[in-house]
Design a protein around this motif. Structure first.
Motif, PDB file in Angstrom:
ATOM      1  N   LEU A   1     108.059 129.697  30.797  1.00 61.06           N
ATOM      2  CA  LEU A   1     108.893 128.528  30.555  1.00 61.06           C
ATOM      3  C   LEU A   1     108.031 127.464  29.892  1.00 61.06           C
ATOM      4  CD1 LEU A   1     110.815 128.483  33.936  1.00 61.06           C
ATOM      5  CD2 LEU A   1     111.666 129.221  31.729  1.00 61.06           C
TER       6      LEU A   1
ATOM      7  N   ARG B   1     106.260 122.689  30.117  1.00 59.73           N
ATOM      8  CA  ARG B   1     106.207 122.251  31.513  1.00 59.73           C
ATOM      9  C   ARG B   1     104.836 121.632  31.763  1.00 59.73           C
ATOM     10  NH1 ARG B   1     111.466 123.194  33.778  1.00 59.73           N
ATOM     11  NH2 ARG B   1     112.431 124.614  32.281  1.00 59.73           N
TER      12      ARG B   1
ATOM     13  N   HIS C   1     119.035 127.109  40.715  1.00 59.83           N
ATOM     14  CA  HIS C   1     118.795 127.477  39.322  1.00 59.83           C
ATOM     15  C   HIS C   1     117.384 127.051  38.951  1.00 59.83           C
ATOM     16  CE1 HIS C   1     120.199 123.284  39.236  1.00 59.83           C
ATOM     17  NE2 HIS C   1     119.401 123.145  38.187  1.00 59.83           N
TER      18      HIS C   1
ATOM     19  N   ARG D   1     115.869 122.503  34.763  1.00 62.59           N
ATOM     20  CA  ARG D   1     115.991 122.404  33.318  1.00 62.59           C
ATOM     21  C   ARG D   1     115.257 121.172  32.805  1.00 62.59           C
ATOM     22  NH1 ARG D   1     119.554 125.505  30.790  1.00 62.59           N
ATOM     23  NH2 ARG D   1     119.534 124.026  29.053  1.00 62.59           N
ATOM     24  N   ILE D   2     114.829 121.239  31.554  1.00 63.45           N
ATOM     25  CA  ILE D   2     114.343 120.077  30.836  1.00 63.45           C
ATOM     26  C   ILE D   2     115.237 119.881  29.624  1.00 63.45           C
ATOM     27  CG2 ILE D   2     111.962 120.322  31.621  1.00 63.45           C
ATOM     28  CD1 ILE D   2     111.265 121.601  28.965  1.00 63.45           C
TER      29      ILE D   2
ATOM     30  N   ASP E   1     116.843 119.759  26.112  1.00 65.14           N
ATOM     31  CA  ASP E   1     116.739 120.441  24.828  1.00 65.14           C
ATOM     32  C   ASP E   1     118.025 120.174  24.057  1.00 65.14           C
ATOM     33  OD1 ASP E   1     118.636 122.040  25.984  1.00 65.14           O
ATOM     34  OD2 ASP E   1     117.470 123.872  25.933  1.00 65.14           O
TER      35      ASP E   1
ATOM     36  N   SER F   1     121.588 121.181  25.298  1.00 62.64           N
ATOM     37  CA  SER F   1     122.364 120.395  26.241  1.00 62.64           C
ATOM     38  C   SER F   1     123.356 119.482  25.526  1.00 62.64           C
ATOM     39  CB  SER F   1     121.427 119.560  27.121  1.00 62.64           C
ATOM     40  OG  SER F   1     120.658 118.672  26.326  1.00 62.64           O
TER      41      SER F   1
ATOM     42  N   TYR G   1     122.518 127.229  23.721  1.00 61.28           N
ATOM     43  CA  TYR G   1     121.166 127.267  24.262  1.00 61.28           C
ATOM     44  C   TYR G   1     120.386 128.416  23.628  1.00 61.28           C
ATOM     45  CZ  TYR G   1     123.213 124.201  27.764  1.00 61.28           C
ATOM     46  OH  TYR G   1     123.860 123.174  28.393  1.00 61.28           O
TER      47      TYR G   1
ATOM     48  N   THR H   1     117.892 131.036  24.178  1.00 59.48           N
ATOM     49  CA  THR H   1     117.199 131.754  25.243  1.00 59.48           C
ATOM     50  C   THR H   1     115.935 132.432  24.740  1.00 59.48           C
ATOM     51  OG1 THR H   1     118.525 133.742  24.843  1.00 59.48           O
ATOM     52  CG2 THR H   1     119.366 132.158  26.448  1.00 59.48           C
TER      53      THR H   1
ATOM     54  N   GLN I   1     112.474 127.585  26.642  1.00 55.31           N
ATOM     55  CA  GLN I   1     112.409 126.224  27.174  1.00 55.31           C
ATOM     56  C   GLN I   1     113.143 126.125  28.495  1.00 55.31           C
ATOM     57  OE1 GLN I   1     111.257 123.215  24.962  1.00 55.31           O
ATOM     58  NE2 GLN I   1     113.017 121.861  25.154  1.00 55.31           N
ATOM     59  N   ASN I   2     114.322 126.730  28.553  1.00 54.16           N
ATOM     60  CA  ASN I   2     115.112 126.778  29.778  1.00 54.16           C
ATOM     61  C   ASN I   2     115.579 128.214  29.988  1.00 54.16           C
ATOM     62  OD1 ASN I   2     115.278 123.895  30.682  1.00 54.16           O
ATOM     63  ND2 ASN I   2     116.168 123.646  28.636  1.00 54.16           N
TER      64      ASN I   2
END
Length: 265
Positions: A85, A88, A147, A150-151, A153, A156, A161, A163, A180-181
């Motif tokens: 991920l 972070r 879950h 999330r950050i 991106d 959102s 998204y 992946t 990223q998520n």
């Protein structure tokens, strides 16, 4: 040349309407801040309750539980499905979270996604350390979440998204996939595994040199209450100004009497 009374009244009415609208917006902003404060207080209470709750054992018969509660699961690591991920940070240093599925002992086709820890982003020509775990059965302790945190991106906002999961595992270039998520549903489609509907943030342990220092959500409700007070103050000022302007329209000041002209001789 002075403006006509009708024109002056029109301008005043427009100003009153704008002030009322501004006051309404400020009131809504203040109410939103109060709502955020309530959410943070509820989250803080849930985290406090989780810290003193008994540990749950996650398996196919007990697949989930409340957020922030301690839990454990037994199985073996599926290193071939490890995902990084990206973006972070830990104490300002960029890095990755390492997420690896744990195949449950009783039902090997069912897995639990474990956030194993944080690793710093290497600067070229350095590379990531070996993040594979040892073979064999292990029991992993940690904290349950519904879950992967999330950050922000662009997905959102757009609803699409990225992946970036490989179409086949392991990736052809041998590199670990970076996203990223990560949603459990996406990982389930990519791996063919069945995942429990929770993830586990691993407790501090010796695991490939990873750091298990998980940033929690912001719980500063006082800040939201302060912001709410500011917004309500702005609303009060705007509405009082609108009320004063309305009073001025309905109670105009009388014009001073014109001085009499001196008598002519």
């Amino acid at each position: 040349m002075t403006a006509s009374p009708t024109r002056s009244h029109t301008k005043a009415l427009v100003g009153i309407v704008l002030l009322i609208l501004l006051g309404s917006v400020c009131l809504q902003a203040g109410r939103w801040q109060l709502g955020r404060a309530g959410q943070r207080e509820a989250l803080s209470a849930a985290m406090q309750a989780g810290r003193v709750a008994p540990r749950m054992i996650l398996d196919a018969q007990h697949p989930q539980g409340p957020d922030w509660h301690p839990a454990a699961a037994t199985g073996h690591w599926l290193n071939q499905f490890t995902v990084l991920l990206d973006n972070r940070n830990l104490q300002g240093e960029p890095g990755f979270w390492v997420a690896t599925p744990l195949a449950l002992t009783a039902t090997p086709h069912t897995a639990l996604l474990v956030l194993r820890g944080w690793v710093p982003r290497p600067l070229p020509p350095a590379t990531l350390p070996d993040l594979r775990t040892a073979d064999g059965s292990v029991t992993v302790d940690g904290t349950m979440l519904s879950h992967v945190p999330r950050i922000f991106d662009l997905g959102s906002i757009t609803g699409h998204y990225d992946t970036a999961l490989p179409s086949s595992w392991p990736a052809a270039d041998g590199h670990l996939p970076r996203v990223q998520n990560l949603a459990l549903s996406d990982l389930q489609r990519a791996t063919g595994l069945t995942f429990l509907p929770v993830v586990l943030e691993q407790s501090p342990t010796h695991d490939a040199g990873l750091v298990q220092d998980w940033p929690g959500p912001s719980l500063n409700a006082t800040q939201n209450y302060n912001y709410a007070g500011q917004w309500f103050s702005f609303a009060t000022i705007a509405l009082l100004a609108a009320a004063f302007m309305t009073w001025r329209i309905w109670h105009p000041r009388s014009s001073p009497a014109s001085p009499k002209a001196p008598p002519t001789t």
